[in-house]
Write an enzyme that holds these catalytic residues in place. Structure first.
Site, PDB file in Angstrom:
ATOM      1  N   HIS C  62     -11.980   1.558  -6.846  1.00 57.44           N
ATOM      2  CA  HIS C  62     -11.109   0.916  -5.857  1.00 57.44           C
ATOM      3  C   HIS C  62     -11.866   0.602  -4.560  1.00 57.44           C
ATOM      4  CE1 HIS C  62      -7.254   0.200  -3.806  1.00 57.44           C
ATOM      5  NE2 HIS C  62      -7.767   0.874  -2.788  1.00 57.44           N
ATOM      6  N   TYR C  65     -16.216  -1.060  -5.690  1.00 61.79           N
ATOM      7  CA  TYR C  65     -16.486  -2.239  -6.511  1.00 61.79           C
ATOM      8  C   TYR C  65     -17.753  -2.027  -7.342  1.00 61.79           C
ATOM      9  CZ  TYR C  65     -13.037  -4.568  -3.566  1.00 61.79           C
ATOM     10  OH  TYR C  65     -11.884  -4.912  -2.922  1.00 61.79           O
ATOM     11  N   SER C 112      -3.926  -4.792  -4.722  1.00 65.70           N
ATOM     12  CA  SER C 112      -3.010  -4.326  -5.761  1.00 65.70           C
ATOM     13  C   SER C 112      -2.502  -2.941  -5.388  1.00 65.70           C
ATOM     14  CB  SER C 112      -3.755  -4.231  -7.085  1.00 65.70           C
ATOM     15  OG  SER C 112      -4.789  -3.275  -6.966  1.00 65.70           O
ATOM     16  N   HIS C 113      -1.335  -2.616  -5.884  1.00 67.92           N
ATOM     17  CA  HIS C 113      -0.854  -1.234  -5.774  1.00 67.92           C
ATOM     18  C   HIS C 113      -0.149  -0.899  -7.074  1.00 67.92           C
ATOM     19  CE1 HIS C 113       0.199   2.184  -2.970  1.00 67.92           C
ATOM     20  NE2 HIS C 113      -1.069   1.920  -2.760  1.00 67.92           N
ATOM     21  N   HIS C 115      -0.887   1.315 -10.010  1.00 70.36           N
ATOM     22  CA  HIS C 115      -0.562   2.627 -10.568  1.00 70.36           C
ATOM     23  C   HIS C 115       0.516   3.349  -9.784  1.00 70.36           C
ATOM     24  CE1 HIS C 115      -4.539   3.032 -13.029  1.00 70.36           C
ATOM     25  NE2 HIS C 115      -3.741   2.085 -13.449  1.00 70.36           N
ATOM     26  N   GLN C 265       1.560   7.857  -1.836  1.00 66.62           N
ATOM     27  CA  GLN C 265       1.765   8.089  -0.422  1.00 66.62           C
ATOM     28  C   GLN C 265       3.224   7.868  -0.033  1.00 66.62           C
ATOM     29  OE1 GLN C 265      -0.180   5.808  -1.838  1.00 66.62           O
ATOM     30  NE2 GLN C 265      -2.292   6.021  -1.164  1.00 66.62           N
ATOM     31  N   ASP C 297      -7.875   0.115  10.002  1.00 70.55           N
ATOM     32  CA  ASP C 297      -6.726   0.827   9.452  1.00 70.55           C
ATOM     33  C   ASP C 297      -7.210   1.995   8.625  1.00 70.55           C
ATOM     34  OD1 ASP C 297      -7.631  -0.775   7.178  1.00 70.55           O
ATOM     35  OD2 ASP C 297      -5.779  -0.107   6.243  1.00 70.55           O
ATOM     36  N   GLU C 341      -4.491  10.372   2.387  1.00 68.76           N
ATOM     37  CA  GLU C 341      -4.153   8.972   2.652  1.00 68.76           C
ATOM     38  C   GLU C 341      -2.773   8.852   3.290  1.00 68.76           C
ATOM     39  OE1 GLU C 341      -5.112   6.722  -0.881  1.00 68.76           O
ATOM     40  OE2 GLU C 341      -7.114   7.605  -0.919  1.00 68.76           O
ATOM     41  N   ASP C 529      -8.222 -13.495  -4.186  1.00 72.92           N
ATOM     42  CA  ASP C 529      -8.020 -13.108  -5.575  1.00 72.92           C
ATOM     43  C   ASP C 529      -7.780 -11.623  -5.678  1.00 72.92           C
ATOM     44  OD1 ASP C 529     -10.700 -12.687  -4.659  1.00 72.92           O
ATOM     45  OD2 ASP C 529     -11.251 -12.165  -6.702  1.00 72.92           O
ATOM     46  N   GLY C 574     -10.275 -10.419  -1.262  1.00 71.37           N
ATOM     47  CA  GLY C 574      -9.830 -10.114  -2.614  1.00 71.37           C
ATOM     48  C   GLY C 574      -9.954  -8.652  -2.935  1.00 71.37           C
TER      49      GLY C 574
END
Lengths: 199, 286, 787
Positions: C62, C65, C112-113, C115, C265, C297, C341, C529, C574
């Site tokens: 994640h 990469y 993406s989120h 899982h 989270q 962030d 997190e 993407d 992306g």
């Protein structure tokens, strides 16, 4: 006899925290409020003439394993089967409670339909919702002074009186000492009484 | 010059566009934080509590904000006749503070309960249709609305159902025409079903005033319909036609949308009070 | 230099492969033994628990990469004259235009989120929105929109009940977070396919607006070499929620998802809103005072990752003092404090001389501690002029390394094995009763109206919206108040296309995104993407991935206004999400999801796809094809999604896209709609029904002679194209314009004063339906999912 699920937050309950902070500002001198806690109550009724034993085991599994009722990240729960809940409901140590429900029908048919889709449980009747606020309070005489605190923090009357319940949308009952579950069940099932015209 | 306070309570989220909508009708808007010094509140000629989720709707929508000292001060200014407009969450604050309908001033006589429509719970965002019934709030908030005029405006709320458990309150708001704005069918007729009646409010109420007419609790969002560009192209109404005709014409799109009438009404009272005659509280201010 | 306390050390060195694997597992680390040895080599000693957790997070797929980086670098065009900042930071930045002497830019991020949304749908999806919004906000931008691309399992299949719960939970999470935050929903898309039954996808995109001269960077500024700088942490008190989240996102979902719910989270949109307001004031003040600062962030890896990245990006070191971190409990272990997190936090590096002023903004002006239990801003660290990065607890270091060791990164070259060529697809049976079949198609989950879902989303807040999701192929807004500058945004993806052909399927998605942007009249300026795939250690999955990325890059280069010789539509941001597969190890369909961003000099030209008046002409561009592989038609008739995709000729497609842009901009088109899933038939129906309300205008479409042999193909081919509504008085201008671009168009029908939807083929009437009845089927099909 019905089964009961009580769900509260294990992370900070911001509603309860703010109720405490806001509630304290409404109190007259000599009255102290040390804590407020909040729980959601779900009542699982058996179908008319049936028994909760027919669905309680499956329901207990659904409570533990699915996302329908509890998010273990932030919530804790107490699931009381019809036999576990006993005759009466006692508040946590030295607290008393305000139980509130909507004035309309308390049944959540949508939740029931979704639950049954994934977890068939024959014999389950209505699922009803209510909310309980637990208060740890003390009046000038050292007692919890529940009547005063209910007057000040319970049903909303004006900007200085009432906070936790808007009586135009909700109705409430006091949970002081051991309250028979039969009374709680009736409070949830029967139509809400007419609003007492404010004095 | 007329100065309007746009009240920024933590969790409010419509303060900027609301301020812009007030500015476009010639008012001077300032976003005022809930915790600014007590002395600032009396400096303003009008107050708008904008939409959002004040204090996260903890306990109930509007419940915590209604207890703020700032709301006390605004109530005191309203008592002197200054206008107070609560939009969406702001309406919830005014009802929870007992300012609307205010039959017995200060007493809480209504709730804004969760929407109720067949098989449609929860938050709902869509354009709705409003009609006006003249009443004490007309001159502040519905000036220049023609009889039978249908005004499209978006709603976006989960708890927008005006509700009272007191039959006497129900009767008085009806007899005294405190329901200034109500949801109607696109034709202007009674909204009998979802989505024209989007939330099941008593008397299809979308906006209710106090008896003096200077306080309005209004569930739709006029600031999201203040410019023609905000109107959906396919709205089936003269507004939709104007919107379609304005494709390719930026000046026309920056012109008024249907919701501007509410701010204009407020502005024309604040900017030329003579037209309305003396308003209570005006002397006290000057 | 202080010594590391042995109590904090993890004795990893000297272990054999098996023992090491066991040890890592016992510690809850997902590092492989090989990666652990690489870490030992870099550190030159055993790590502390905090250090091991940092590497575990930073080297998760994640964050690192590690499998994908070289593929992306090799194939994706990331620069163009429009781009201010490409991939590398939290979000990409693109020029919008100048208003009253000030240049504005758009900021876009995409993630993406997946899982978390599968395991705890509501919180998972909400956290997705919360995270992507932070990525945009920390560039100094005002967040002006979010989009969500959702992939769910079969709502009518064997796992229908849990799939439907996930749909509902994800939708709840999106509206509960976005609506409360006060950021409008700019649309998204939804696709249902059985291969998402056990691994849904929740991709989120966020859009922001910033003055071009006020883009904030996530790094310690160079000025820190001349005066002392401190690290400020602001937001929610740190707790144990989401500890290990990045590693969780980078692993296969386990048999019993129950145990994984603790990795998700807990988001809070209220606190985010208050923080964004306070940030606005703080950043405004810092810009006004001309103070150099860095802002980031907190996402994956929490304080440790954010602080080390801030330091490393600026070429500095840092001391972080965990004792000064506001926490929910006193007994949190150092690795949790450093790496959890916890949501709704930001980190800022500012000169020490202004730190108190910054703290006052948060803690007094916006009164964080009064409005949210335990929330506050606090100074938690200090920038070091050398490159030492240390984490201290009770005065003792619990982590101590050179920043470049921590941020060194890791790379895996994965094996590729292209899938065996699929056997030729079986021929399609003919459709007997076209009207009945069309009525069924209209109500299929992938073709029905999305309105039951998006009515939960606040599309109006901020007052910038011109065209909303569902009214047109892209959402359109006027970002800068008072200015006619405009932006359009879309998000697209079709997993069946990519499964059938990773290269061309992905290229088709890029083309579709660009078609969506020009259909509303915006000039495409950037893409983002999010590449959702299965396990990259599976050579077939990785081969799909590489081919998909190549298709993405080639299409982005080929479809710019001048083609491959001119500037590309650059890919500015992306995300890669691997390990999306079911419990039995079956991968999801390869799912690149592409967002497209367009701009307008004058947004007033923007138009919707709803037909506007009776008596106008319907015109088609893009011939229909008999290649029906992976189409909604094929699936409806055979239950299969194989077969050859329609051809995509890059040069023709480029000319079609840019001719359409010219046509919409010049005002000679009343409505334009991209042809995609469901082909001409569904596109035409959507135009007749309109986005907001049907106008009661019907249409009649003769389909003979549209380039393919069978009526099924002419109706449902998913070959690229557009359907336009053109007023008679503009027809000559319209045709001339397409001729200049060398694009063939065919007049296909006309709009009717009566509310009928009619399709004719030669002498036969294939479909003749009352608009209202077909509207009901289209509008109601997804209602049971959203109730």
């Amino acid at each position: 006899m019905s089964a009961v699920l009580l769900v509260g937050l294990k992370i900070t309950d911001l509603s309860a925290w703010t109720a405490l902070e806001t509630g304290r500002r409404l109190l007259e001198p000599g009255h102290t409020l040390s804590r407020i806690a909040r729980e959601q109550l779900l009542l699982f009724e058996p179908e008319p003439g049936g028994k909760a034993e027919t669905f309680e085991r499956t329901l207990g599994e659904a409570v533990r394993q699915s996302n329908f009722f509890v998010n273990p990240n932030k919530e804790r729960y107490r699931f009381l089967t019809s036999s576990e809940r006993g005759e009466s409901w006692s508040p946590p140590d030295s607290a008393w409670g305000i139980l509130s429900r909507v004035r309309e029908d308390t049944r959540d048919d949508g939740l029931k339909a979704r639950l049954l889709r994934e977890h068939p449980m024959p014999g389950l009747g209505a699922i009803r919702r209510a909310k309980v606020w637990w208060l740890w309070s003390r009046g000038p005489d050292g007692t919890p002074a529940a009547p005063y605190f209910r007057e000040t923090l319970g049903e909303l009357r004006d900007q200085r009186h009432g906070l936790l319940v808007n009586p135009h949308a909700e109705t409430a009952m006091l949970l002081h000492g051991a309250t028979p579950w039969s009374r709680v069940d009736r409070f949830l099932i029967q139509p809400a009484p007419a609003l007492r015209a404010a004095a | 010059m007329a100065r309007v306070a746009v009240v920024q309570i933590p969790g409010v989220n419509c303060e900027y566009e609301t301020a812009r909508a007030l500015e476009v009708v010639g008012l001077t808007a300032r976003i005022v934080r809930w915790n600014e010094p007590a002395s600032v509140w009396s400096e303003f000629d009008a107050y708008v509590i904008p939409g959002g989720f004040a204090f996260q709707d903890r306990i109930r929508a509007g419940a915590v904000a209604a207890k703020l000292p700032a709301v006390d001060r605004i109530a005191a200014e309203a008592e002197r006749g200054k206008p107070v407009l609560g939009i969406c969450n702001g309406a919830q604050v005014l009802v929870e503070a007992g300012l609307v309908p205010g039959l017995h001033p200060g007493r809480v006589e209504m709730a804004l309960a969760p929407n109720r429509a067949p098989r449609r719970e929860g938050y709902l965002c869509r354009w709705s249709w409003l009609g006006v019934t003249p009443g004490p709030g007309s001159s502040w908030y519905a000036r220049n609305v023609r009889p039978g005029q249908v005004i499209p405006m978006p709603i976006a709320h989960g708890e927008g159902r005006f509700l009272t458990a007191d039959p006497e309150v129900q009767e008085r708001i009806e007899i005294e025409n405190l329901v200034l704005y109500r949801f109607v069918a696109p034709s202007g007729g009674r909204a009998v079903r979802y989505p024209f009646d989007p939330n099941g409010a008593t008397l299809q109420a979308a906006g209710i005033t106090n008896r003096a007419g200077n306080i309005l609790a209004f569930m739709p969002h006029p600031e999201r319909a203040t410019w023609l560009r905000q109107v959906p192209l396919e709205l089936k109404n003269a507004w939709g036609e104007s919107r379609r005709a304005a494709v390719g014409n930026w000046e026309a799109l920056e012109g008024p949308g249907p919701g501007r009438i509410l701010f204009q009404s407020l502005a024309s009272n604040l900017l030329s009070p003579s037209a309305e005659g003396a308003r209570p509280g005006r002397e006290a201010r000057s | 230099m202080q010594q590391l306390d042995n109590a904090h050390i993890l004795p990893l060195s000297g272990q054999d492969e098996q023992a090491l694997a066991k040890l890592l597992q016992r510690e809850g680390l997902r590092l492989t033994p090989g990666e652990a040895r690489r870490m030992l080599e870099l550190l030159g000693r055993d790590p502390t628990r905090v250090e091991a957790t940092i590497f575990d997070t930073m080297w998760s797929e994640h964050c690192s990469y590690k499998s994908s980086r070289w593929v992306l670098k090799a194939h994706l065009p990331v620069e163009s004259p429009r781009v201010i900042l490409g991939p590398g930071e939290d979000a990409g930045v693109v020029r919008l235009g100048v208003h009253q002497g000030v240049e504005y830019a758009l900021v876009i991020a995409h993630e993406s989120h997946n899982h978390p949304s599968q395991v705890v749908p509501t919180e998972g999806a909400a956290t997705g929105i919360g995270g992507i919004v932070r990525d945009v906000a920390c560039m100094g931008a005002e967040v002006i929109g979010v989009l969500d691309a959702l992939r769910f399992g079969d709502p009518d299949g064997p796992r229908a009940a849990p799939v439907r719960e996930i749909v509902r939970g994800v939708v709840d999470g999106i509206w509960q977070y976005g609506d409360a935050l006060g950021v409008p929903n700019l649309g998204g898309d939804v696709f249902f396919s059985p291969r998402f039954d056990e691994n849904c996808l929740v991709n989120v995109v966020s859009l922001g607006l910033v003055r071009a001269d006020r883009v904030v960077r996530s790094r310690v500024p160079e000025a820190a070499s001349r005066e002392p700088y401190v690290l400020i942490l602001v937001g929610k008190p740190t707790d144990e929620t989401g500890f290990g989240g990045a590693s969780f996102a980078s692993a296969v979902l386990e048999e019993n998802a129950e145990g994984q719910r603790g990795h998700v989270q807990v988001p809070d949109p209220f606190l985010k809103r208050v923080l964004l307001e306070a940030n606005r004031a703080v950043l405004e003040w810092l810009h006004h005072e001309k103070v150099a600062f860095g802002f980031k962030d907190l996402g994956a890896g929490g304080i440790a990752c954010a602080s080390s990245e801030l330091a490393a990006a600026g070429g500095f070191g840092m001391d972080v003092d965990l004792d000064r971190v506001p926490a929910s409990r006193e007994d949190l272990p150092p690795e949790v404090l450093a790496c959890s997190e916890t949501q709704e936090r930001f980190a800022m590096v500012v000169p020490e001389r202004v730190a108190e002023r910054v703290l006052d903004f948060y803690n007094k002006t916006y009164a964080l501690p009064e409005v949210y239990h335990g929330a506050r801003a606090a100074i938690v660290g200090r920038v070091r002029p050398d490159k030492h990065y240390r984490i201290l607890k009770s005065g003792q270091p619990v982590g101590d390394a050179l920043v470049e060791v921590i941020t060194a990164g890791i790379e895996h070259r994965r094996a590729e094995r292209p899938r065996a060529t699929a056997p030729p697809a079986e021929p399609l049976p003919p459709v007997e009763d076209h009207e009945a079949f069309f009525t069924r198609m209209v109500g299929r989950p992938n073709l029905a109206s999305r309105e039951p879902i998006f009515r939960y989303y606040d599309t109006e807040v901020q007052g910038r919206m011109l065209i909303r999701a569902g009214e047109a192929d892209a959402s359109v807004l006027a970002p800068v108040p008072g200015s006619k500058l405009g932006a359009a945004i879309t998000v697209d993806g079709n997993p069946w296309w990519v499964a059938a052909d990773p290269y061309w399927g992905t290229a088709h998605i890029v083309a579709e995104a660009l078609r969506n942007l020009v259909a509303v009249g915006s000039e495409p300026v950037a893409l983002t993407d999010c590449l959702n795939f299965g396990n990259p250690e599976d050579p077939e999955v990785f081969a799909d991935f590489v081919r998909s990325v190549r298709g993405l890059g080639d299409a982005a280069r080929a479809l710019g206004p001048e083609g491959p010789s001119g500037p590309p539509v650059a890919i500015v941001s992306g995300n890669v999400s691997f390990y999306n597969e079911s419990r039995s190890g079956r991968s999801i369909e390869p799912s690149p999801i592409i967002a497209g961003l367009g701009v307008f000099d004058d947004v007033s030209v923007a138009t919707t796809f709803g037909i506007k008046r009776a008596g106008s002409v319907l015109v088609l561009s893009g011939p229909r094809q008999d290649r029906l592989g992976a189409s909604q038609l094929r699936h409806a008739l055979t239950g299969k999604t194989d077969g050859p995709l329609p051809e995509l000729d890059f040069d023709r497609e480029r000319r079609r896209i840019h001719a359409t842009l010219d046509a919409v901009r010049s005002g000679c088109v009343l409505a334009a709609h991209d042809l995609a899933e469901g082909g001409l038939a569904i596109a035409a129906l959507e135009m007749a029904l309109g986005g907001y309300e049907a106008q009661g205008i019907g249409m009649q479409i003769p389909i003979s002679g549209l380039g393919s042999t069978r009526p099924e193909s002419r109706l449902y081919s998913e070959a690229p194209g557009f359907l336009y509504e053109v007023a008679k008085e503009h027809l000559q201008q319209f045709l001339g314009l397409f001729e200049r671009w060398g694009v063939d168009v065919t007049m296909t029908g006309r709009t009717l004063a009566e509310p009928r939807f009619r399709i004719l083929d030669g002498g036969h009437t294939l479909v003749d339906l009352d608009l209202e009845s077909v509207q009901r089927i289209h509008a109601d099909a997804l209602k049971p999912l959203a109730e």
